[in-house]
Write a protein that holds these residues in place. Structure first.
Motif, PDB file in Angstrom:
ATOM      1  N   LYS A  73      26.812 -28.270 -46.872  1.00 35.35           N
ATOM      2  CA  LYS A  73      26.583 -28.301 -45.423  1.00 35.35           C
ATOM      3  C   LYS A  73      26.157 -29.681 -44.915  1.00 35.35           C
ATOM      4  O   LYS A  73      25.817 -29.842 -43.746  1.00 35.35           O
ATOM      5  CB  LYS A  73      25.526 -27.264 -45.046  1.00 35.35           C
ATOM      6  CG  LYS A  73      26.027 -25.839 -45.238  1.00 35.35           C
ATOM      7  CD  LYS A  73      24.976 -24.832 -44.860  1.00 35.35           C
ATOM      8  CE  LYS A  73      25.529 -23.412 -44.961  1.00 35.35           C
ATOM      9  NZ  LYS A  73      24.518 -22.402 -44.637  1.00 35.35           N
ATOM     10  N   GLY A  74      26.192 -30.683 -45.808  1.00 34.00           N
ATOM     11  CA  GLY A  74      25.870 -32.035 -45.376  1.00 34.00           C
ATOM     12  C   GLY A  74      24.396 -32.285 -45.143  1.00 34.00           C
ATOM     13  O   GLY A  74      24.027 -33.228 -44.443  1.00 34.00           O
ATOM     14  N   ASP A 127      33.685 -26.313 -47.790  1.00 38.63           N
ATOM     15  CA  ASP A 127      32.996 -25.812 -46.608  1.00 38.63           C
ATOM     16  C   ASP A 127      32.882 -24.293 -46.691  1.00 38.63           C
ATOM     17  O   ASP A 127      33.349 -23.667 -47.628  1.00 38.63           O
ATOM     18  CB  ASP A 127      33.716 -26.231 -45.318  1.00 38.63           C
ATOM     19  CG  ASP A 127      35.161 -25.739 -45.256  1.00 38.63           C
ATOM     20  OD1 ASP A 127      35.540 -24.918 -46.111  1.00 38.63           O
ATOM     21  OD2 ASP A 127      35.904 -26.169 -44.361  1.00 38.63           O
ATOM     22  N   GLN A 128      32.181 -23.719 -45.708  1.00 33.43           N
ATOM     23  CA  GLN A 128      32.047 -22.253 -45.566  1.00 33.43           C
ATOM     24  C   GLN A 128      31.528 -21.585 -46.842  1.00 33.43           C
ATOM     25  O   GLN A 128      32.192 -20.771 -47.466  1.00 33.43           O
ATOM     26  CB  GLN A 128      33.386 -21.629 -45.162  1.00 33.43           C
ATOM     27  CG  GLN A 128      33.916 -22.123 -43.832  1.00 33.43           C
ATOM     28  CD  GLN A 128      35.177 -21.415 -43.393  1.00 33.43           C
ATOM     29  OE1 GLN A 128      35.448 -20.314 -43.840  1.00 33.43           O
ATOM     30  NE2 GLN A 128      35.938 -22.040 -42.522  1.00 33.43           N
ATOM     31  N   THR A 177      20.348 -39.145 -54.117  1.00 31.64           N
ATOM     32  CA  THR A 177      21.581 -39.731 -54.645  1.00 31.64           C
ATOM     33  C   THR A 177      22.745 -39.541 -53.677  1.00 31.64           C
ATOM     34  O   THR A 177      22.604 -38.954 -52.609  1.00 31.64           O
ATOM     35  CB  THR A 177      21.933 -39.090 -55.998  1.00 31.64           C
ATOM     36  OG1 THR A 177      22.024 -37.668 -55.815  1.00 31.64           O
ATOM     37  CG2 THR A 177      20.875 -39.378 -57.030  1.00 31.64           C
ATOM     38  N   ASN A 178      23.915 -40.022 -54.089  1.00 31.95           N
ATOM     39  CA  ASN A 178      25.110 -39.942 -53.250  1.00 31.95           C
ATOM     40  C   ASN A 178      25.491 -38.496 -52.975  1.00 31.95           C
ATOM     41  O   ASN A 178      25.109 -37.578 -53.715  1.00 31.95           O
ATOM     42  CB  ASN A 178      26.271 -40.658 -53.935  1.00 31.95           C
ATOM     43  CG  ASN A 178      26.010 -42.150 -54.078  1.00 31.95           C
ATOM     44  OD1 ASN A 178      25.352 -42.740 -53.231  1.00 31.95           O
ATOM     45  ND2 ASN A 178      26.513 -42.747 -55.144  1.00 31.95           N
ATOM     46  N   PRO A 179      26.276 -38.241 -51.928  1.00 28.57           N
ATOM     47  CA  PRO A 179      26.710 -36.872 -51.600  1.00 28.57           C
ATOM     48  C   PRO A 179      27.509 -36.240 -52.742  1.00 28.57           C
ATOM     49  O   PRO A 179      28.055 -36.938 -53.603  1.00 28.57           O
ATOM     50  CB  PRO A 179      27.587 -37.065 -50.354  1.00 28.57           C
ATOM     51  CG  PRO A 179      27.154 -38.370 -49.780  1.00 28.57           C
ATOM     52  CD  PRO A 179      26.759 -39.224 -50.938  1.00 28.57           C
ATOM     53  N   LEU A 180      27.556 -34.922 -52.730  1.00 27.02           N
ATOM     54  CA  LEU A 180      28.318 -34.187 -53.743  1.00 27.02           C
ATOM     55  C   LEU A 180      29.799 -34.520 -53.633  1.00 27.02           C
ATOM     56  O   LEU A 180      30.384 -34.438 -52.557  1.00 27.02           O
ATOM     57  CB  LEU A 180      28.109 -32.681 -53.550  1.00 27.02           C
ATOM     58  CG  LEU A 180      28.983 -31.755 -54.405  1.00 27.02           C
ATOM     59  CD1 LEU A 180      28.590 -31.872 -55.877  1.00 27.02           C
ATOM     60  CD2 LEU A 180      28.838 -30.305 -53.934  1.00 27.02           C
ATOM     61  N   VAL A 181      30.403 -34.892 -54.764  1.00 31.88           N
ATOM     62  CA  VAL A 181      31.839 -35.170 -54.811  1.00 31.88           C
ATOM     63  C   VAL A 181      32.414 -34.492 -56.042  1.00 31.88           C
ATOM     64  O   VAL A 181      31.972 -34.747 -57.159  1.00 31.88           O
ATOM     65  CB  VAL A 181      32.133 -36.685 -54.867  1.00 31.88           C
ATOM     66  CG1 VAL A 181      33.640 -36.919 -54.983  1.00 31.88           C
ATOM     67  CG2 VAL A 181      31.584 -37.393 -53.638  1.00 31.88           C
TER      68      VAL A 181
END
Length: 303
Positions: free
Chosen positions: A213-214, A235-236, A220-224
């Protein structure tokens, strides 16, 4: 030459050097202690270990404290997803949810994931134990892609990423099912399997939900999640909880849609019974009339 007068830190002063909590943004008063960064969870006085995940209970409490401080009264767009919405939980000193949760005059029992598993009652409600959530299903889906998803690579990537990012041992990821574009991640962890060093699957699911959901809790860095040399845009997210003991809900818990279906079925059965009764009555009257007419005809033929 004059030497530089550098300050000399005592052992106690060195232990108070500031640090940042890599695993929890919702902390304050951070300092090093025996080589480990320890912080106070926002909204409570509980110390958290920044080398592992913070419990979901403390994270929810920190979120509620932040909302109260900011003066917001409406429900945030990406708040904790549950049938009852976000609430301010009561946590043990260990960070676990207390078995009984209350909000004003209403109280209810929760599982280890903090999800309600009984009807809401008054303050006299007793919750004898904190029932463990041992099975969690995470449903998410990805957006449009230029390449097809390699299922075997997807499973391996998710296991590796959950271990690296959330410290979850791969043995607790029971399965990863892919039905384009749906991804189902199945987590299983009973009380006999979990050691004191293992992260809890309920905490992992909460961290993952926040990542999707950001609203990441990690520094740390965003989930990738890269599959076939292309990142998945997730999403969702929906999360389903299965406890070691069944929940204790009555008919009041049923949704309006389910109740409507039950009512329709009951009405259909009642209507069927009424039609059957009317048909039988009419058939009985017809048979009686037919017998009466045959008797009259026999009398006329045999005067």
């Amino acid at each position: 030459m004059y030497g530089l007068n550098l300050p000399r830190f005592t052992k106690w002063q060195a232990a108070k050097i500031a640090c940042s909590c890599a695993t929890n943004k919702r902390t304050t008063n951070c300092s090093m202690s025996s080589g480990t960064c320890q912080c106070t969870s926002f909204g409570s006085q509980v110390l958290v270990n920044c080398q592992t995940l913070t419990s979901k209970c403390l994270l929810m409490k920190a979120e509620m404290a932040a909302l109260k401080k900011s003066g917001r009264r409406e429900r945030p767009k990406h708040a904790y997803v549950d049938n009852d919405g976000i609430y301010d939980p009561d946590c043990e000193n260990s960070g676990k949810f207390k078995a009984r949760q209350c909000n004003g005059t209403s109280c209810w029992c929760v599982n280890t994931a903090g999800v309600r598993r009984t009807e809401k009652s008054d303050a006299d409600l007793q919750c004898s134990e904190l029932v463990r959530t041992s099975w969690i299903l995470i449903e998410t889906q990805h957006g449009e892609r230029s390449k097809d998803v390699d299922v075997s690579q997807l499973k391996e990537t998710i296991k590796n990423e959950f271990r690296r990012r959330y410290l979850l041992e791969p043995k607790y990821i029971h399965d990863v099912v892919y039905e384009k574009p749906l991804i189902i991640i199945e987590l299983k962890q009973n009380v006999s399997q979990k050691s004191s060093q293992d992260v809890d699957i309920a905490d992992v699911a909460y961290y993952f939900e926040k990542d999707v959901k950001g609203d990441s809790l990690l520094v740390t860095n965003p989930l990738v999640i890269n599959v076939s040399e292309e990142p998945l845009k997730l999403d969702q997210t929906l999360i389903y909880y299965v406890d070691e003991k069944p929940p204790e809900f009555s008919m009041k818990r049923l949704t309006a849609g389910v109740i409507a279906v039950i009512v329709v079925v009951v009405l259909a059965i009642v209507a069927g019974i009424i039609v059957l009764v009317i048909t039988r009555r009419r058939r009985g009257k017809y048979e009686k009339t037919e017998i009466k007419e045959m008797n009259e005809m026999q009398r006329e033929l045999n005067p």
